[in-house]
Motif scaffolding. Structure first.
Motif, PDB file in Angstrom:
ATOM      1  N   ASN A 298       0.543  -1.277   0.075  1.00  0.00           N
ATOM      2  CA  ASN A 298       0.081  -0.102  -0.084  1.00  0.00           C
ATOM      3  C   ASN A 298       0.877   1.166  -0.025  1.00  0.00           C
ATOM      4  O   ASN A 298       0.553   2.321   0.701  1.00  0.00           O
ATOM      5  N   ASN A 299       1.970   1.185  -0.777  1.00  0.00           N
ATOM      6  CA  ASN A 299       2.970   2.251  -0.813  1.00  0.00           C
ATOM      7  C   ASN A 299       3.450   2.669   0.566  1.00  0.00           C
ATOM      8  O   ASN A 299       3.940   4.107   0.534  1.00  0.00           O
ATOM      9  N   THR A 300       3.508   1.941   1.563  1.00  0.00           N
ATOM     10  CA  THR A 300       4.213   2.237   2.728  1.00  0.00           C
ATOM     11  C   THR A 300       5.404   1.235   3.047  1.00  0.00           C
ATOM     12  O   THR A 300       5.367   0.090   2.917  1.00  0.00           O
ATOM     13  N   LEU A 301       6.511   2.148   3.141  1.00  0.00           N
ATOM     14  CA  LEU A 301       7.813   1.379   3.362  1.00  0.00           C
ATOM     15  C   LEU A 301       7.740   0.795   4.804  1.00  0.00           C
ATOM     16  O   LEU A 301       7.644   1.704   5.829  1.00  0.00           O
ATOM     17  N   MET A 302       8.299  -0.371   5.250  1.00  0.00           N
ATOM     18  CA  MET A 302       8.492  -0.950   6.326  1.00  0.00           C
ATOM     19  C   MET A 302      10.058  -0.702   6.873  1.00  0.00           C
ATOM     20  O   MET A 302      10.770  -0.978   5.997  1.00  0.00           O
ATOM     21  N   HIS A 303      10.303  -0.518   8.180  1.00  0.00           N
ATOM     22  CA  HIS A 303      11.291  -0.080   8.576  1.00  0.00           C
ATOM     23  C   HIS A 303      11.967  -1.406   9.347  1.00  0.00           C
ATOM     24  O   HIS A 303      10.950  -1.776  10.249  1.00  0.00           O
ATOM     25  N   CYS A 304      13.050  -2.101   8.899  1.00  0.00           N
ATOM     26  CA  CYS A 304      13.762  -3.036   9.863  1.00  0.00           C
ATOM     27  C   CYS A 304      12.857  -4.223   9.756  1.00  0.00           C
ATOM     28  O   CYS A 304      12.633  -4.966  10.955  1.00  0.00           O
ATOM     29  N   GLN A 305      12.001  -4.583   8.658  1.00  0.00           N
ATOM     30  CA  GLN A 305      11.094  -5.658   8.695  1.00  0.00           C
ATOM     31  C   GLN A 305      11.910  -6.943   8.814  1.00  0.00           C
ATOM     32  O   GLN A 305      12.855  -7.260   7.838  1.00  0.00           O
ATOM     33  N   SER A 306      11.497  -7.779   9.740  1.00  0.00           N
ATOM     34  CA  SER A 306      12.112  -8.991   9.873  1.00  0.00           C
ATOM     35  C   SER A 306      11.816 -10.182   9.086  1.00  0.00           C
ATOM     36  O   SER A 306      10.461 -10.169   8.892  1.00  0.00           O
TER      37      SER A 306
ATOM     38  N   LEU B 168      -0.745 -10.159   7.737  1.00  0.00           N
ATOM     39  CA  LEU B 168      -0.450  -9.624   9.079  1.00  0.00           C
ATOM     40  C   LEU B 168      -1.675  -8.592   9.274  1.00  0.00           C
ATOM     41  O   LEU B 168      -1.719  -7.709   8.679  1.00  0.00           O
ATOM     42  N   CYS B 169      -2.467  -8.845  10.298  1.00  0.00           N
ATOM     43  CA  CYS B 169      -3.359  -7.870  10.952  1.00  0.00           C
ATOM     44  C   CYS B 169      -2.863  -7.156  12.217  1.00  0.00           C
ATOM     45  O   CYS B 169      -2.961  -7.716  13.084  1.00  0.00           O
ATOM     46  N   ARG B 170      -2.467  -6.096  12.157  1.00  0.00           N
ATOM     47  CA  ARG B 170      -1.707  -5.282  13.279  1.00  0.00           C
ATOM     48  C   ARG B 170      -2.068  -3.780  12.889  1.00  0.00           C
ATOM     49  O   ARG B 170      -2.236  -3.319  11.885  1.00  0.00           O
ATOM     50  N   SER B 171      -2.403  -3.212  14.317  1.00  0.00           N
ATOM     51  CA  SER B 171      -2.500  -1.850  14.183  1.00  0.00           C
ATOM     52  C   SER B 171      -1.018  -1.126  14.679  1.00  0.00           C
ATOM     53  O   SER B 171      -0.771   0.134  14.345  1.00  0.00           O
ATOM     54  N   PHE B 172      -0.181  -1.954  15.041  1.00  0.00           N
ATOM     55  CA  PHE B 172       1.239  -1.530  15.084  1.00  0.00           C
ATOM     56  C   PHE B 172       2.185  -2.204  14.032  1.00  0.00           C
ATOM     57  O   PHE B 172       2.337  -3.506  14.261  1.00  0.00           O
ATOM     58  N   ASN B 173       2.692  -1.345  13.251  1.00  0.00           N
ATOM     59  CA  ASN B 173       3.549  -1.848  12.237  1.00  0.00           C
ATOM     60  C   ASN B 173       4.776  -1.130  12.132  1.00  0.00           C
ATOM     61  O   ASN B 173       4.955  -0.031  12.583  1.00  0.00           O
ATOM     62  N   SER B 174       5.896  -1.663  11.590  1.00  0.00           N
ATOM     63  CA  SER B 174       7.096  -1.083  11.574  1.00  0.00           C
ATOM     64  C   SER B 174       7.446  -0.062  10.154  1.00  0.00           C
ATOM     65  O   SER B 174       8.211  -0.361   9.417  1.00  0.00           O
ATOM     66  N   TYR B 175       6.571   0.755  10.466  1.00  0.00           N
ATOM     67  CA  TYR B 175       6.409   1.832   9.369  1.00  0.00           C
ATOM     68  C   TYR B 175       7.770   2.838   9.202  1.00  0.00           C
ATOM     69  O   TYR B 175       8.180   3.223  10.228  1.00  0.00           O
ATOM     70  N   GLU B 176       8.077   3.059   8.072  1.00  0.00           N
ATOM     71  CA  GLU B 176       9.132   3.946   7.739  1.00  0.00           C
ATOM     72  C   GLU B 176       8.790   5.244   7.864  1.00  0.00           C
ATOM     73  O   GLU B 176       9.387   6.228   8.510  1.00  0.00           O
ATOM     74  N   GLY B 177       7.523   5.556   7.234  1.00  0.00           N
ATOM     75  CA  GLY B 177       7.066   6.848   7.446  1.00  0.00           C
ATOM     76  C   GLY B 177       5.689   6.529   7.926  1.00  0.00           C
ATOM     77  O   GLY B 177       4.749   5.766   7.232  1.00  0.00           O
ATOM     78  N   ILE B 178       5.371   7.015   9.071  1.00  0.00           N
ATOM     79  CA  ILE B 178       3.943   6.579   9.609  1.00  0.00           C
ATOM     80  C   ILE B 178       2.782   7.640   9.026  1.00  0.00           C
ATOM     81  O   ILE B 178       2.934   8.589   8.893  1.00  0.00           O
ATOM     82  N   PRO B 179       1.672   6.905   8.687  1.00  0.00           N
ATOM     83  CA  PRO B 179       0.705   7.579   8.278  1.00  0.00           C
ATOM     84  C   PRO B 179       0.051   8.382   9.276  1.00  0.00           C
ATOM     85  O   PRO B 179      -0.005   7.875  10.493  1.00  0.00           O
ATOM     86  N   PRO B 180      -0.824   9.498   9.015  1.00  0.00           N
ATOM     87  CA  PRO B 180      -1.312  10.245   9.947  1.00  0.00           C
ATOM     88  C   PRO B 180      -2.297   9.463  11.055  1.00  0.00           C
ATOM     89  O   PRO B 180      -2.389   9.687  12.207  1.00  0.00           O
ATOM     90  N   GLU B 181      -3.227   8.569  10.327  1.00  0.00           N
ATOM     91  CA  GLU B 181      -4.222   7.864  11.247  1.00  0.00           C
ATOM     92  C   GLU B 181      -3.536   7.213  12.280  1.00  0.00           C
ATOM     93  O   GLU B 181      -3.836   7.081  13.248  1.00  0.00           O
ATOM     94  N   ILE B 182      -2.352   6.387  11.937  1.00  0.00           N
ATOM     95  CA  ILE B 182      -1.649   5.604  12.831  1.00  0.00           C
ATOM     96  C   ILE B 182      -0.665   6.398  13.687  1.00  0.00           C
ATOM     97  O   ILE B 182      -0.759   5.980  14.884  1.00  0.00           O
TER      98      ILE B 182
END
Length: 339
Positions: A19-27, A182-196
């Motif tokens: 969804n055009n969201t980059l993940m930070h340090c995704q294991s 994965l269904c999570r409200s907390f993810n390792s976002y690189e750039g965090i969306p405003p809603e999150i």
């Protein structure tokens, strides 16, 4: 052949984007879920009967309602939201964190989990503040709040709680990670969306402010024991002190670990962004701590018992009547056998 292998290696090293969201340090390592599964199953096994009995007491055994009883009743409603949601998390954990219920229910499930946390904190705080004014400021108008006024306050608290969590219903929270959804409200976002960002802010602030308020109320109520009260008043103050201390302990045990580990992960990401090992360990601890949050549904019936004699007395009578009935049935069976 060599080119294909190189492409596979390169793709495995790319950060996951969804969804055009980059993940930070995704294991690439799947999180351990055995602990979470066992803990969540325990919460359902203990919390379901405990809160079912509590709702039965509230609905059918309490005849005189007061503001703090209304707050406790709404705390029980919040716990039911959690208990409804947990079986889906259990199934997901048993599937190795693979969410199989679709995107829409992912949003609703995480929304209900978040609302439970926020509502539990709100109504625990409301009960504590009610006890505080009753003991420390008995002549204040808050101490003489009517049931109607308490109902209006309850409605306002629900509006605030739901408004803070509505952003979870407006953003896609289902992400593909390898073969897992994965269904999570907390993810390792690189750039965090405003809603999150709003979700993260609410998660932290809704703990810190009420926690300090609980400590303040607990201290002031405890200090009131040294005043020149009559024996009856001292007994009331002791009960209020125990109730507030129990609420503070449940509050701290259930909600503090998640906030501490979450802040630790944010600190590592902000000041040590390349230390992915430490970051992923902090995230693992955070996810385990979030599971501890669910424990509040199991411990809240303890709060009901310590916070109000209007709840405790009907519960005792129900248990005693049950024992008395069982004893009578046993005696009747023995009499029939003798005859």
């Amino acid at each position: 052949m060599l080119t294909r292998e190189m492409d596979l290696v390169t793709s495995s090293l790319r950060p996951i984007t969804e969804n055009n969201t980059l993940m930070h340090c995704q294991s690439s390592k799947k999180y351990e879920t055995a602990y979470q599964t066992i803990f969540t199953i325990f919460d359902v096994i203990v919390g379901l009967p405990g809160n079912s009995v509590a709702m039965w007491i509230f609905c059918f055994r309490i005849k005189s309602w007061k503001p703090h009883i209304l707050f406790l009743f709404n705390l029980a409603i919040a716990d039911l939201l959690l208990i409804i949601s947990l079986p889906f998390r259990i199934v997901t954990d048993l599937q190795g964190e693979d969410w199989i219920f679709g995107q829409a229910w992912c949003r609703i499930n995480l929304f209900m989990l978040a609302v439970n946390r926020s509502a539990s904190i709100a109504f625990m705080t409301a009960v504590t503040v009610d006890r505080y004014f009753k003991v420390v400021h008995p002549h204040h108008r808050v101490s003489h709040m009517t049931l109607t006024q308490a109902g209006v306050l309850t409605g306002l608290l629900w509006i605030v709680v739901i408004a803070l969590r509505i952003p979870l219903l407006t953003i896609n929270l289902l992400y593909e990670h390898g073969n897992l959804s994965l269904c999570r409200s907390f993810n390792s976002y690189e750039g965090i969306p405003p809603e999150i960002k709003l979700h993260y802010l609410a998660f932290i602030v809704e703990f810190i402010l009420p926690w300090f308020l609980l400590l303040f109320c607990s201290t002031r109520i405890a200090c009131s024991l040294h005043q020149r009260w009559t024996d009856r008043q001292k007994k009331m103050v002791r009960k209020a002190t125990i109730a507030v201390v129990v609420i503070s302990l449940v509050f701290t045990i259930c909600f503090m670990p998640g906030v501490v580990t979450g802040l630790a992960a944010m600190y590592i990401k902000r000041f040590h962004p390349k230390n992915c090992t430490a970051y992923n360990q902090a995230i693992q601890c955070f996810m385990m701590s979030v599971t501890i949050t669910y424990l509040n549904s199991s411990l809240d019936p303890v709060i009901y018992c310590f916070s109000s004699s209007l709840f405790r007395d009907p519960l005792k009578k129900s248990i005693c009547c049950r024992r008395f009935q069982k004893k009578n049935d046993t005696m009747q069976n023995e009499t029939i056998t003798i005859i």
